[in-house]
Motif scaffolding. Sequence first.
Motif, PDB file in Angstrom:
ATOM      1  N   GLU A   1      -2.787  -8.276  -8.886  1.00 41.86           N
ATOM      2  CA  GLU A   1      -3.971  -7.628  -9.264  1.00 41.86           C
ATOM      3  C   GLU A   1      -3.894  -6.368  -8.509  1.00 41.86           C
ATOM      4  O   GLU A   1      -3.312  -6.093  -7.369  1.00 41.86           O
ATOM      5  CB  GLU A   1      -5.068  -8.574  -8.703  1.00 41.86           C
ATOM      6  CG  GLU A   1      -6.509  -7.670  -8.688  1.00 41.86           C
ATOM      7  CD  GLU A   1      -7.635  -8.465  -8.240  1.00 41.86           C
ATOM      8  OE1 GLU A   1      -8.522  -7.965  -7.815  1.00 41.86           O
ATOM      9  OE2 GLU A   1      -7.307  -9.879  -7.981  1.00 41.86           O
ATOM     10  N   PHE A   2      -4.260  -5.062  -9.106  1.00 41.40           N
ATOM     11  CA  PHE A   2      -4.208  -3.846  -8.385  1.00 41.40           C
ATOM     12  C   PHE A   2      -5.614  -3.793  -7.676  1.00 41.40           C
ATOM     13  O   PHE A   2      -6.774  -4.154  -7.959  1.00 41.40           O
ATOM     14  CB  PHE A   2      -4.367  -2.909  -9.465  1.00 41.40           C
ATOM     15  CG  PHE A   2      -3.048  -2.537 -10.371  1.00 41.40           C
ATOM     16  CD1 PHE A   2      -1.965  -1.737  -9.602  1.00 41.40           C
ATOM     17  CD2 PHE A   2      -2.804  -3.266 -11.370  1.00 41.40           C
ATOM     18  CE1 PHE A   2      -0.694  -1.776 -10.100  1.00 41.40           C
ATOM     19  CE2 PHE A   2      -1.690  -2.923 -12.062  1.00 41.40           C
ATOM     20  CZ  PHE A   2      -0.408  -2.185 -11.233  1.00 41.40           C
ATOM     21  N   GLY A   3      -5.508  -3.290  -6.504  1.00 36.51           N
ATOM     22  CA  GLY A   3      -6.365  -2.746  -5.661  1.00 36.51           C
ATOM     23  C   GLY A   3      -7.125  -4.004  -4.781  1.00 36.51           C
ATOM     24  O   GLY A   3      -8.216  -3.795  -4.275  1.00 36.51           O
TER      25      GLY A   3
ATOM     26  N   LYS B   1      -6.110   1.076  -1.905  1.00 40.68           N
ATOM     27  CA  LYS B   1      -6.202   2.016  -2.856  1.00 40.68           C
ATOM     28  C   LYS B   1      -6.271   1.267  -4.053  1.00 40.68           C
ATOM     29  O   LYS B   1      -5.606   0.191  -4.336  1.00 40.68           O
ATOM     30  CB  LYS B   1      -4.970   3.048  -2.851  1.00 40.68           C
ATOM     31  CG  LYS B   1      -5.264   3.941  -1.397  1.00 40.68           C
ATOM     32  CD  LYS B   1      -3.940   4.696  -1.461  1.00 40.68           C
ATOM     33  CE  LYS B   1      -4.018   5.752  -0.305  1.00 40.68           C
ATOM     34  NZ  LYS B   1      -2.751   6.681  -0.230  1.00 40.68           N
ATOM     35  N   SER B   2      -6.735   1.685  -5.147  1.00 42.96           N
ATOM     36  CA  SER B   2      -6.962   1.316  -6.525  1.00 42.96           C
ATOM     37  C   SER B   2      -5.716   0.970  -7.131  1.00 42.96           C
ATOM     38  O   SER B   2      -5.861   0.155  -8.181  1.00 42.96           O
ATOM     39  CB  SER B   2      -7.756   1.811  -7.545  1.00 42.96           C
ATOM     40  OG  SER B   2      -7.340   3.425  -7.687  1.00 42.96           O
ATOM     41  N   ASN B   3      -4.720   1.750  -6.793  1.00 45.91           N
ATOM     42  CA  ASN B   3      -3.300   1.577  -7.583  1.00 45.91           C
ATOM     43  C   ASN B   3      -2.501   0.894  -6.567  1.00 45.91           C
ATOM     44  O   ASN B   3      -1.255   0.796  -7.030  1.00 45.91           O
ATOM     45  CB  ASN B   3      -2.593   2.846  -8.055  1.00 45.91           C
ATOM     46  CG  ASN B   3      -2.451   3.852  -6.722  1.00 45.91           C
ATOM     47  OD1 ASN B   3      -3.091   3.683  -5.803  1.00 45.91           O
ATOM     48  ND2 ASN B   3      -1.553   4.720  -6.993  1.00 45.91           N
ATOM     49  N   ASP B   4      -2.913   0.275  -5.569  1.00 48.24           N
ATOM     50  CA  ASP B   4      -2.077  -0.732  -4.627  1.00 48.24           C
ATOM     51  C   ASP B   4      -1.691  -2.003  -5.401  1.00 48.24           C
ATOM     52  O   ASP B   4      -2.506  -2.559  -6.125  1.00 48.24           O
ATOM     53  CB  ASP B   4      -2.467  -0.834  -3.159  1.00 48.24           C
ATOM     54  CG  ASP B   4      -2.643   0.289  -2.514  1.00 48.24           C
ATOM     55  OD1 ASP B   4      -1.726   0.952  -2.549  1.00 48.24           O
ATOM     56  OD2 ASP B   4      -3.372   0.249  -1.580  1.00 48.24           O
TER      57      ASP B   4
ATOM     58  N   ASN C   1       0.708  -1.246  -0.099  1.00 51.44           N
ATOM     59  CA  ASN C   1      -0.188  -0.083  -0.009  1.00 51.44           C
ATOM     60  C   ASN C   1       0.902   1.213   0.139  1.00 51.44           C
ATOM     61  O   ASN C   1       1.942   1.258   0.246  1.00 51.44           O
ATOM     62  CB  ASN C   1      -0.859   0.154   1.054  1.00 51.44           C
ATOM     63  CG  ASN C   1      -0.221   0.116   2.349  1.00 51.44           C
ATOM     64  OD1 ASN C   1       0.672   0.728   2.654  1.00 51.44           O
ATOM     65  ND2 ASN C   1      -0.501  -0.907   3.551  1.00 51.44           N
TER      66      ASN C   1
ATOM     67  N   HIS D   1      -9.292   1.686   3.508  1.00 51.94           N
ATOM     68  CA  HIS D   1      -9.687   0.891   2.196  1.00 51.94           C
ATOM     69  C   HIS D   1      -8.372   0.827   1.387  1.00 51.94           C
ATOM     70  O   HIS D   1      -7.426   1.538   1.444  1.00 51.94           O
ATOM     71  CB  HIS D   1     -10.777   1.426   1.562  1.00 51.94           C
ATOM     72  CG  HIS D   1     -12.066   1.382   2.134  1.00 51.94           C
ATOM     73  ND1 HIS D   1     -12.735  -0.061   2.177  1.00 51.94           N
ATOM     74  CD2 HIS D   1     -12.899   2.241   2.633  1.00 51.94           C
ATOM     75  CE1 HIS D   1     -13.953   0.424   2.976  1.00 51.94           C
ATOM     76  NE2 HIS D   1     -13.952   1.573   3.119  1.00 51.94           N
TER      77      HIS D   1
END
Length: 240
Positions: A127-129, A103-106, A93, A101
């Motif tokens: 996989e991202f997010g 993040k979508s680009n994690d 992260n 939550h």
Amino acid sequence: MTKKYYAVKKGRQPGIYTSWPACQQMVSGFPGAVYRSFANRAEAISWLRSNQLPQHNNEQLQLNLAEQPFIQQPAGAADHAAILLYTDGGSRNHGNRRGQHVKSNDKAAWAYLIERRGQQYTGTDGEFGATNNKMELTALLTALQTISAHGWQDEAISATLDSHYVLDPITKGWLYGWQRRGWKTAAGKPVANKELWQELLKILPQFPHLHFAWTKGHAANLGNNTVDELLNTTMDTMGE
């Protein structure tokens, strides 16, 4: 190596596949996927053309699961296992605090290692997010799907994980309580990653000699360290 044929009866694209990776793309993560491996194409086609899909009685499924030996790891089970399985999942992260939550680009990834008869078989993807827990669960589910597709599910298997998130629902029977309550926790909250848990609940009865063990992560277990390296390499190669 003996050539195998993989028949997908229910998946993203039903049909006959000549490699497990190709078959895996059709069934991995697909709800209620139905597939089998065969020694020759004729048998695969015959099974694929048959109209009967496996039916499961939920109460009997729960009873069968409760009787399975994977509920607890007997002492020395790994010494007698034909297959040693290691799975792991992880995420990175960007300064998230605990409870926040993802993040979508994690970046997140999973990996498995299967050791059988002196051969090693690995798999990994990213996989991202996705959460760490989702990756841990995906790693085990994908590994079991791989073992099943190769027809090794009846062999003695010792699975070593460092995730209590995955192990506890299986070894402590929480899965069955979630199922009875309509996939709600004891506190009445929806079960996270419900679809993956449901797929795991379907596949576990296929493994009559599956045992689980916990290991401390990032410690002295070579297999666990290997899958950790695999998933981190996957995250290293993921674009921003």
